[in-house]
Scaffold this motif. Structure first.
Motif, PDB file in Angstrom:
ATOM      1  N   HIS A  61      45.054  41.194  35.874  1.00 37.05           N
ATOM      2  CA  HIS A  61      45.652  42.495  36.215  1.00 37.05           C
ATOM      3  C   HIS A  61      47.154  42.348  36.489  1.00 37.05           C
ATOM      4  O   HIS A  61      47.970  43.088  35.938  1.00 37.05           O
ATOM      5  N   SER A  63      49.177  39.964  35.632  1.00 39.52           N
ATOM      6  CA  SER A  63      49.913  39.522  34.439  1.00 39.52           C
ATOM      7  C   SER A  63      50.262  40.706  33.547  1.00 39.52           C
ATOM      8  O   SER A  63      51.370  40.780  33.001  1.00 39.52           O
ATOM      9  N   TRP A  64      49.311  41.633  33.399  1.00 36.47           N
ATOM     10  CA  TRP A  64      49.568  42.835  32.599  1.00 36.47           C
ATOM     11  C   TRP A  64      50.617  43.724  33.247  1.00 36.47           C
ATOM     12  O   TRP A  64      51.496  44.259  32.569  1.00 36.47           O
TER      13      TRP A  64
END
Length: 183
Positions: A61, A63-64
């Motif tokens: 999550h 990283s996005w």
């Protein structure tokens, strides 16, 4: 002071403004703040009893979100400020709601600080990478070269961001639940 440090400090200030806005909102509109917090929790989904699954969920999550923050820098360099302020607003809102509902200050600090030491600078650094990429494009006199150089720089910075988010996710999944329960 270098460009990266200036952008970092600027986005850090924006983050703190977002926190203040979230806290104020939670104090002025407590019912709406609780509803908003519930909506955010539903969107993120519930965490597992398995720390490893939580670690993966949190890391993916974040990283996005960091990638989105980086790419948003290409929108005239202001996208990261909007996303960083929004992130700060959510932090302020959550702290305000939990505080108003009786969570002890020690638990709040222990619940946010250990992983936040890595996570917050990582998101801000992702924003800095995006702004630097945008600036490289704008300052390009060679048409096309700035995009490539900016992208290369942004991807290297994103690698650092991912390493920081990996550490933050580990702390959030394995350490924070144990430490925060001390409060």
């Amino acid at each position: 002071m270098g460009r990266i440090a200036r952008y970092f400090l600027y986005l850090l200030m924006v983050f703190f403004v977002g926190i203040a806005m979230g806290l104020i909102y939670s104090l002025l509109q407590p019912e709406k703040a609780v509803e908003y917090m519930k909506t955010i929790a539903q969107q993120l989904g519930s965490l597992s009893k398995s720390p490893f699954k939580n670690f993966i969920t949190i890391f993916v999550h974040n990283s996005w979100v960091a990638l989105l923050t980086l790419i948003s820098g290409l929108f005239f360099g202001i996208g990261p400020a909007i996303l960083v302020m929004t992130n700060g607003f959510v932090v302020g809102l959550v702290v305000g709601v939990l505080w108003e509902n009786g969570m002890p200050p020690r638990t709040l600090v222990l619940g946010l600080t250990p992983h936040g030491i890595f996570e917050i600078p990582a998101f801000i650094l992702a924003g800095v990478a995006g702004v630097c990429w945008y600036k490289k494009i704008v300052e390009d006199k060679d048409r096309g070269r700035g995009f490539k150089e900016g992208a290369s720089f942004a991807l290297r910075m994103y690698g650092v961001v991912l390493a920081m988010l990996l550490v933050a996710a580990f702390i959030e999944a394995y350490i924070t639940p144990n430490v925060a329960s001390l409060g």
